[in-house]
Design a protein around this motif. Structure first.
Motif, PDB file in Angstrom:
ATOM      1  N   VAL A  96     -20.924  94.251 -67.402  1.00  0.00           N
ATOM      2  CA  VAL A  96     -20.116  93.035 -67.534  1.00  0.00           C
ATOM      3  C   VAL A  96     -19.816  92.743 -68.999  1.00  0.00           C
ATOM      4  CG1 VAL A  96     -20.110  90.526 -67.200  1.00  0.00           C
ATOM      5  CG2 VAL A  96     -20.921  92.023 -65.367  1.00  0.00           C
ATOM      6  N   VAL A  97     -20.851  92.846 -69.843  1.00  0.00           N
ATOM      7  CA  VAL A  97     -20.655  92.586 -71.274  1.00  0.00           C
ATOM      8  C   VAL A  97     -19.691  93.600 -71.873  1.00  0.00           C
ATOM      9  CG1 VAL A  97     -21.787  92.460 -73.531  1.00  0.00           C
ATOM     10  CG2 VAL A  97     -22.910  91.492 -71.517  1.00  0.00           C
ATOM     11  N   TRP A  98     -19.863  94.870 -71.532  1.00  0.00           N
ATOM     12  CA  TRP A  98     -18.950  95.898 -72.033  1.00  0.00           C
ATOM     13  C   TRP A  98     -17.508  95.597 -71.651  1.00  0.00           C
ATOM     14  CZ3 TRP A  98     -21.983 101.026 -70.673  1.00  0.00           C
ATOM     15  CH2 TRP A  98     -22.937 101.259 -71.678  1.00  0.00           C
TER      16      TRP A  98
ATOM     17  N   TYR B 280     -25.604  96.946 -78.841  1.00  0.00           N
ATOM     18  CA  TYR B 280     -25.757  98.111 -79.711  1.00  0.00           C
ATOM     19  C   TYR B 280     -24.652  99.126 -79.490  1.00  0.00           C
ATOM     20  CZ  TYR B 280     -27.893 102.300 -81.741  1.00  0.00           C
ATOM     21  OH  TYR B 280     -28.131 103.425 -82.473  1.00  0.00           O
ATOM     22  N   ASN B 281     -24.354  99.411 -78.226  1.00  0.00           N
ATOM     23  CA  ASN B 281     -23.359 100.439 -77.919  1.00  0.00           C
ATOM     24  C   ASN B 281     -21.929  99.980 -78.151  1.00  0.00           C
ATOM     25  OD1 ASN B 281     -24.640 103.038 -76.620  1.00  0.00           O
ATOM     26  ND2 ASN B 281     -25.848 101.299 -75.895  1.00  0.00           N
ATOM     27  N   LEU B 282     -21.694  98.672 -78.144  1.00  0.00           N
ATOM     28  CA  LEU B 282     -20.342  98.173 -78.410  1.00  0.00           C
ATOM     29  C   LEU B 282     -19.893  98.472 -79.834  1.00  0.00           C
ATOM     30  CD1 LEU B 282     -20.467  94.764 -76.523  1.00  0.00           C
ATOM     31  CD2 LEU B 282     -18.898  96.653 -76.046  1.00  0.00           C
ATOM     32  N   ALA B 283     -20.829  98.818 -80.680  1.00  0.00           N
ATOM     33  CA  ALA B 283     -20.472  99.149 -82.052  1.00  0.00           C
ATOM     34  C   ALA B 283     -19.586 100.382 -82.146  1.00  0.00           C
ATOM     35  CB  ALA B 283     -21.737  99.363 -82.892  1.00  0.00           C
ATOM     36  N   VAL B 284     -19.472 101.161 -81.045  1.00  0.00           N
ATOM     37  CA  VAL B 284     -18.610 102.347 -81.078  1.00  0.00           C
ATOM     38  C   VAL B 284     -17.150 102.006 -80.771  1.00  0.00           C
ATOM     39  CG1 VAL B 284     -20.539 103.819 -80.387  1.00  0.00           C
ATOM     40  CG2 VAL B 284     -18.940 102.997 -78.643  1.00  0.00           C
TER      41      VAL B 284
ATOM     42  N   ALA C 295     -23.831  89.659 -83.776  1.00  0.00           N
ATOM     43  CA  ALA C 295     -23.408  88.536 -84.615  1.00  0.00           C
ATOM     44  C   ALA C 295     -22.079  88.778 -85.314  1.00  0.00           C
ATOM     45  CB  ALA C 295     -24.492  88.242 -85.661  1.00  0.00           C
ATOM     46  N   THR C 296     -21.821  90.029 -85.726  1.00  0.00           N
ATOM     47  CA  THR C 296     -20.614  90.306 -86.513  1.00  0.00           C
ATOM     48  C   THR C 296     -19.447  90.813 -85.682  1.00  0.00           C
ATOM     49  OG1 THR C 296     -21.324  92.577 -87.008  1.00  0.00           O
ATOM     50  CG2 THR C 296     -21.970  90.843 -88.572  1.00  0.00           C
ATOM     51  N   PHE C 297     -19.700  91.125 -84.414  1.00  0.00           N
ATOM     52  CA  PHE C 297     -18.636  91.682 -83.591  1.00  0.00           C
ATOM     53  C   PHE C 297     -18.510  90.974 -82.246  1.00  0.00           C
ATOM     54  CE2 PHE C 297     -17.305  95.707 -81.037  1.00  0.00           C
ATOM     55  CZ  PHE C 297     -16.041  95.177 -80.847  1.00  0.00           C
ATOM     56  N   VAL C 298     -19.577  91.025 -81.440  1.00  0.00           N
ATOM     57  CA  VAL C 298     -19.492  90.531 -80.063  1.00  0.00           C
ATOM     58  C   VAL C 298     -19.159  89.046 -80.023  1.00  0.00           C
ATOM     59  CG1 VAL C 298     -20.750  90.209 -77.907  1.00  0.00           C
ATOM     60  CG2 VAL C 298     -21.060  92.314 -79.227  1.00  0.00           C
ATOM     61  N   ILE C 299     -19.927  88.217 -80.735  1.00  0.00           N
ATOM     62  CA  ILE C 299     -19.686  86.769 -80.710  1.00  0.00           C
ATOM     63  C   ILE C 299     -18.322  86.407 -81.294  1.00  0.00           C
ATOM     64  CG2 ILE C 299     -20.480  84.535 -81.601  1.00  0.00           C
ATOM     65  CD1 ILE C 299     -23.343  85.582 -81.306  1.00  0.00           C
ATOM     66  N   PRO C 300     -17.928  86.946 -82.482  1.00  0.00           N
ATOM     67  CA  PRO C 300     -16.609  86.578 -83.024  1.00  0.00           C
ATOM     68  C   PRO C 300     -15.440  86.980 -82.141  1.00  0.00           C
ATOM     69  CG  PRO C 300     -17.987  87.487 -84.744  1.00  0.00           C
ATOM     70  CD  PRO C 300     -18.716  87.710 -83.461  1.00  0.00           C
TER      71      PRO C 300
END
Length: 372
Positions: A53-55, A195-199, A344-349
């Motif tokens: 769901v988050v992905w 963690y994996n969303l960083a890709v 903090a720097t990607f998912v939330i913004p």
């Protein structure tokens, strides 16, 4: 819209995302055991659904942000998203890239040595050569390779699931039926997703085919599902070896040995090696796209020969630092911190941007080319 164009818009970004997640994450099964199965079979499966769901939410929001702002490289993406704080993400991304590249380089050498008796450094060199060739030819060739290999990967993982259900159904059923104390499965699912969303920055290059908001949102939603399905296939079979598998450093090797079919083990290892190539290529292609964008802003052109040079230079640096300075262990110890930095720097913004621009009725996006 012809079938090829439809595929490139709605499916290709998800296949690229899936390739990066598998090769950089759960290809060996260790991450599935560490993050999910350790919670208990049922709780682990629930955590995987949270991850999916988050992905889907974050990839959908990210794809639309990239489309509406024209940010098809990660430098532009995060400058537009974070302003002057974009460098925080870049530093974290660089650390992640070094870790993943060092791990897949070492894993490639060890895997080919174990499977074919090849000298381990030769396996690493084969990985480097494959990545160098793909980065030299650029986006179109990379897209075609990743999408084609992903279909092969799905076929192998589906075979893995059905064969595993046939061979180990009793153990799988017994493990799922066993009561376990409730773990913090929701938090585990979010952490693994973060963690994996960083890709995602490594997926941006293939969004050039996306023209409308609906296309970005649908392809993003599909991406989360495409990435989690092979993991669920893998996880269900691992459950049949619970709880002994929790202590196994390379769970996939144990399962493949239990199948007792050497030929399938060879096929599976070859597919995983190809996934390592995909992962390394995707991460390094993102660096090339970032460098090229910088040069364009300076009025210069990036020579094609510079692409494999940059890619192989970064890969060599990762291998040297990982082997000589213990970088892998250092970063692994800071894994939790890195996860929350990405959140903090990607998912939330990006989710905050989505709430502001996509979920509030009557919001007008000047960059939108159409909302249908």
């Amino acid at each position: 819209m012809n079938k090829t164009h439809w595929f490139r818009i709605y499916v290709l970004p998800g296949l690229v995302f899936q390739s990066l997640v598998i090769g950089g994450g759960y290809a060996t099964g260790r991450e599935l055991v560490e993050f999910f199965l350790s919670l208990g079979p049922r709780q682990g499966l629930m955590a995987m659904l949270v991850t999916a769901v988050v992905w889907s939410l974050v990839t959908a929001a990210s794809f639309e942000f990239a489309r509406s702002t024209g940010s098809l490289d990660y430098r532009s993406f995060f400058k537009n998203l974070l302003g002057p704080f974009w460098v925080v993400f870049e530093m974290a991304y660089f650390v992640l890239m070094l870790l993943v590249l060092a791990v897949i380089a070492a894993a490639s050498g060890a895997m080919l040595h174990q499977t074919f008796g090849i000298w381990p450094p030769a396996g690493t060199l084969l990985l480097m050569g494959s990545i160098g060739i793909l980065t030299f030819f650029g986006s179109n060739v990379i897209e075609n390779f990743m999408s084609g290999w992903s279909f092969l990967l799905y076929a192998v993982y589906a075979t893995f699931l059905f064969w595993g259900l046939y061979e180990f159904s009793d153990g799988i059923s017994a493990a799922f039926d066993t009561a376990h104390p409730d773990g913090n499965w929701a938090v585990a699912g979010v952490k693994y997703a973060g963690y994996n969303l960083a890709v995602i920055p490594a997926v941006l290059f293939c969004l050039r085919h996306t023209e409308r908001r609906s296309q970005a949102l649908i392809s993003g939603g599909i991406a989360g599902l495409l990435a989690i399905v092979p993991g669920i296939f893998f996880y269900v079979v691992l459950v049949g070896f619970y709880p002994e598998i929790l202590q196994d450093p390379i769970p996939v090797s144990t399962v493949l040995a239990a199948f007792g079919a050497t030929w399938f083990g060879l096929v599976f290892q070859i597919v995983i090696f190809g996934t390592f190539v995909e992962t390394g290529t995707g991460l390094l292609h993102a660096i090339n796209e970032r460098v090229e964008r910088n040069l364009v802003e300076l009025g210069r052109v990036m020579p094609r020969s510079a692409r494999p040079a940059v890619a192989l230079g970064a890969l060599t640096l990762a291998i040297v630092l990982g082997n000589q300075l213990g970088l892998i262990k250092l970063i692994a110890n800071g894994y939790g911190v890195l996860t929350w930095v990405f959140i903090a720097t990607f998912v939330i913004p990006v989710l905050a941007w989505a709430l502001k621009n996509l979920l509030i009725r009557n919001t007008v996006n000047p960059g939108d080319k159409g909302t249908r």
